[in-house]
Design a protein around this motif. Structure first.
Motif, PDB file in Angstrom:
ATOM      1  N   GLY A 122      11.634  -1.242  -0.760  1.00  0.00           N
ATOM      2  CA  GLY A 122      11.177  -0.887  -2.097  1.00  0.00           C
ATOM      3  C   GLY A 122       9.672  -0.950  -2.277  1.00  0.00           C
ATOM      4  N   LEU A 123       8.935  -1.351  -1.234  1.00  0.00           N
ATOM      5  CA  LEU A 123       7.478  -1.424  -1.320  1.00  0.00           C
ATOM      6  C   LEU A 123       6.849  -0.173  -0.731  1.00  0.00           C
ATOM      7  CD1 LEU A 123       6.750  -5.092  -0.171  1.00  0.00           C
ATOM      8  CD2 LEU A 123       6.649  -4.219  -2.503  1.00  0.00           C
ATOM      9  N   GLU A 124       5.884   0.382  -1.433  1.00  0.00           N
ATOM     10  CA  GLU A 124       5.097   1.484  -0.891  1.00  0.00           C
ATOM     11  C   GLU A 124       3.893   0.895  -0.161  1.00  0.00           C
ATOM     12  OE1 GLU A 124       4.086   4.209  -3.998  1.00  0.00           O
ATOM     13  OE2 GLU A 124       5.908   5.380  -3.671  1.00  0.00           O
ATOM     14  N   ILE A 125       3.871   1.109   1.166  1.00  0.00           N
ATOM     15  CA  ILE A 125       2.816   0.533   1.995  1.00  0.00           C
ATOM     16  C   ILE A 125       1.881   1.645   2.444  1.00  0.00           C
ATOM     17  CG2 ILE A 125       2.322  -0.808   4.074  1.00  0.00           C
ATOM     18  CD1 ILE A 125       5.200  -1.866   3.903  1.00  0.00           C
ATOM     19  N   MET A 155      -3.381   8.831  -0.382  1.00  0.00           N
ATOM     20  CA  MET A 155      -3.142   8.217   0.924  1.00  0.00           C
ATOM     21  C   MET A 155      -1.659   8.265   1.265  1.00  0.00           C
ATOM     22  SD  MET A 155      -4.045   4.330   2.230  1.00  0.00           S
ATOM     23  CE  MET A 155      -5.824   4.620   2.144  1.00  0.00           C
ATOM     24  N   GLU A 156      -1.374   8.581   2.525  1.00  0.00           N
ATOM     25  CA  GLU A 156       0.022   8.636   2.964  1.00  0.00           C
ATOM     26  C   GLU A 156       0.634   7.237   2.935  1.00  0.00           C
ATOM     27  OE1 GLU A 156       2.645  10.127   6.821  1.00  0.00           O
ATOM     28  OE2 GLU A 156       0.450  10.335   6.802  1.00  0.00           O
ATOM     29  N   LYS A 157       1.905   7.171   2.504  1.00  0.00           N
ATOM     30  CA  LYS A 157       2.572   5.886   2.356  1.00  0.00           C
ATOM     31  C   LYS A 157       3.888   5.874   3.105  1.00  0.00           C
ATOM     32  CE  LYS A 157       0.610   5.181  -2.274  1.00  0.00           C
ATOM     33  NZ  LYS A 157      -0.245   4.022  -1.984  1.00  0.00           N
ATOM     34  N   ILE A 158       4.328   4.648   3.453  1.00  0.00           N
ATOM     35  CA  ILE A 158       5.668   4.448   3.980  1.00  0.00           C
ATOM     36  C   ILE A 158       6.368   3.440   3.081  1.00  0.00           C
ATOM     37  CG2 ILE A 158       5.103   4.996   6.377  1.00  0.00           C
ATOM     38  CD1 ILE A 158       4.865   2.024   6.941  1.00  0.00           C
ATOM     39  N   GLU A 159       7.697   3.555   2.984  1.00  0.00           N
ATOM     40  CA  GLU A 159       8.437   2.671   2.087  1.00  0.00           C
ATOM     41  C   GLU A 159       9.274   1.682   2.894  1.00  0.00           C
ATOM     42  OE1 GLU A 159      11.739   2.964  -1.471  1.00  0.00           O
ATOM     43  OE2 GLU A 159      10.238   4.562  -1.277  1.00  0.00           O
ATOM     44  N   PHE A 160       9.222   0.408   2.471  1.00  0.00           N
ATOM     45  CA  PHE A 160       9.995  -0.639   3.133  1.00  0.00           C
ATOM     46  C   PHE A 160      10.431  -1.660   2.087  1.00  0.00           C
ATOM     47  CE2 PHE A 160      10.165  -4.792   5.352  1.00  0.00           C
ATOM     48  CZ  PHE A 160      11.174  -4.506   6.258  1.00  0.00           C
ATOM     49  N   LEU A 204      -3.093  -2.682   2.127  1.00  0.00           N
ATOM     50  CA  LEU A 204      -1.696  -2.291   2.353  1.00  0.00           C
ATOM     51  C   LEU A 204      -0.995  -1.829   1.083  1.00  0.00           C
ATOM     52  CD1 LEU A 204      -0.541  -5.109   4.808  1.00  0.00           C
ATOM     53  CD2 LEU A 204      -1.082  -2.729   5.370  1.00  0.00           C
ATOM     54  N   PHE A 205      -1.309  -2.460  -0.061  1.00  0.00           N
ATOM     55  CA  PHE A 205      -0.517  -2.216  -1.275  1.00  0.00           C
ATOM     56  C   PHE A 205      -1.332  -1.711  -2.473  1.00  0.00           C
ATOM     57  CE2 PHE A 205       1.485  -5.860   0.986  1.00  0.00           C
ATOM     58  CZ  PHE A 205       2.630  -5.201   1.416  1.00  0.00           C
ATOM     59  N   SER A 206      -2.643  -1.527  -2.321  1.00  0.00           N
ATOM     60  CA  SER A 206      -3.492  -1.062  -3.431  1.00  0.00           C
ATOM     61  C   SER A 206      -3.242  -1.884  -4.690  1.00  0.00           C
ATOM     62  CB  SER A 206      -3.233   0.431  -3.711  1.00  0.00           C
ATOM     63  OG  SER A 206      -3.523   1.213  -2.587  1.00  0.00           O
ATOM     64  N   VAL A 207      -3.406  -3.193  -4.575  1.00  0.00           N
ATOM     65  CA  VAL A 207      -3.058  -4.088  -5.679  1.00  0.00           C
ATOM     66  C   VAL A 207      -3.953  -3.894  -6.892  1.00  0.00           C
ATOM     67  CG1 VAL A 207      -2.026  -5.843  -4.192  1.00  0.00           C
ATOM     68  CG2 VAL A 207      -4.484  -5.958  -4.720  1.00  0.00           C
ATOM     69  N   GLY A 208      -5.092  -3.239  -6.729  1.00  0.00           N
ATOM     70  CA  GLY A 208      -5.984  -3.014  -7.858  1.00  0.00           C
ATOM     71  C   GLY A 208      -5.574  -1.865  -8.757  1.00  0.00           C
TER      72      GLY A 208
END
Length: 421
Positions: A8-11, A1-6, A411-415
């Motif tokens: 230090g977080l990959e969203i 999945m395409e991500k954006i960084e903010f 948003l963050f794929s916490v799993g």
């Protein structure tokens, strides 16, 4: 999945539809709909019931319906809360959600401090599940307190009140936990490593303070001896919360990590921890009811609550889970034990709150229990079934948990597994 960084977080770059209208969110909306209908019911019965008011008294003071309404207003049966049972299902759910969610966060912090590597890698999912339950508990208590009461906590604070202590507590606790989650998710690994140990130690300290304040809330009810005489109440809350928290962690592990390499190791850790805390809780229960006022002990162990206590709480929280996790077996046995302790833990909170209300504490002169109401019969046992509005709000609070977890996960794929510290 395409991500954006903010920061230090990959969203994850997810569509609004995918974020807000996936299957989990749709279920959450249904549950939240039930909650809002419950809120409508509670507002209606509290503020728009047939209770007396000044206008009615002035228009027709001799009206027999007015006299009945005045009786309702004076003797407190207008709504789902009354003098006999001031703490109800709202408090049960608040306790369960807050304590269990905080327990999950506490256990993850302990596991990280003990360098249990597999828990560190999956900490994000557990932490988000924990903070979601905390928000669900606050959602429940907010519907109980109402806006005016919450506003008065700011405008005229009573700093000695246990309820007021929740304000600074959660003003610190929630941002603190969110910062912990940020450190787990961030790509700024160097910052995370430098802050890891002090944050973990502070996290455990904050968790202990939270349980202390929660115990203080109950111990201030001097007329309710089940709450004031329960030995080491703060530690009872912690131990019993840990049992339910391990159940939540077992279910999260099953739903998120089943079929993955870490699944069996996680279930083994949860099984061992559950066996330990279930055993400690069982010993605590025996000791506690030997120390509590016999009037409450008799009601819970041998009176009206005995079936719920032994057939619900003891069986589901202690007996069946102990048998399921005593020996190492298939992970599914731990999942089954997790389901039992979640249900049994809730029954335990229900008994603790309603059992605390159960003894009227009105035999002041040694001549028998007095009447709360001129028209009522004297009673030695107080209990009223939860109102429909309360039940709907409690069921709907699960929607809060699902919605918050789903948004974080989208948003963050916490799993996902993460190499942390």
């Amino acid at each position: 999945m395409e991500k954006i960084e903010f920061l230090g977080l990959e969203i994850n770059r997810v569509s609004i539809f995918g974020l807000l209208f996936n299957k989990v969110m749709l279920l959450a909306y249904v549950l939240l709909g039930l909650a809002f209908f419950g809120i409508y019911e509670i507002i209606d019965i509290r503020y728009f019931s047939e209770a007396a008011n000044a206008h009615a008294s002035g228009i027709d003071p001799t009206n027999p319906e007015l006299r009945e309404a005045m009786r309702l207003a004076v003797f407190g049966h207008v709504s789902e809360i009354n003098r006999q049972t001031p703490w109800t299902l709202f408090i049960v759910n608040y306790m369960y959600m807050i304590y269990t969610g905080s327990g999950v966060i506490f256990l993850v912090a302990l596991a990280e401090l003990m360098k249990i590597n597999v828990v560190e890698k999956v900490a994000a999912a557990f932490m988000v599940a924990g903070i979601s339950m905390v928000f669900a508990g606050l959602f429940t208590i907010a519907t109980d307190l109402n806006v005016l009461n919450m506003l008065s906590m700011f405008t005229s604070p009573n700093m000695g009140a246990g309820m007021w202590l929740m304000l600074p507590l959660y003003s610190v606790y929630i941002p603190f936990v969110l910062f912990e989650i940020y450190l787990i998710l961030t790509k700024k690994r160097e910052l995370a490593r430098r802050l890891a140990l002090p944050i973990l130690i502070m996290s455990i300290g904050v968790d202990l303070v939270e349980y202390y304040i929660q115990a203080k809330l109950f111990s201030m009810n001097t007329a309710r001896h089940l709450w004031t005489e329960f030995p080491a109440l703060m530690f009872y809350f912690i131990i019993s919360a840990f049992v339910s928290s391990l159940g939540i962690m077992g279910i999260v592990t099953f739903l998120v990590h089943k079929g993955k390499s870490e699944y069996k190791e996680l279930m083994t850790i949860i099984r061992k921890a559950m066996l330990f805390f279930v055993s400690v809780l069982a010993l605590y229960e025996v000791f506690a009811y030997m120390a509590v006022d016999k009037d409450w002990t008799l009601i819970i162990l041998f009176g009206e609550f005995k079936t719920m206590y032994f057939g619900g709480y003891i069986l589901l929280t202690l007996a069946l889970p102990f048998l399921l996790v005593f020996r190492e077996g298939k992970p599914f046995l731990t999942v089954l034990a997790s389901i039992f302790v979640i249900i049994g833990g809730y029954i335990g909170r229900y008994i603790f709150v309603y059992g605390g209300n159960a003894n009227p504490m009105s035999d002041r002169f040694g001549t028998g229990y007095e009447k709360y109401d001129f028209y009522a019969l004297a009673s030695s046992f107080n209990y009223e079934n939860p109102h429909l509005g309360e039940v709907l709000i409690v069921v709907g609070s699960i929607g809060v948990v699902l919605a918050i977890y789903s948004i974080f996960n989208s948003l963050f794929s916490v799993g996902d597994l993460r190499e942390n510290h």
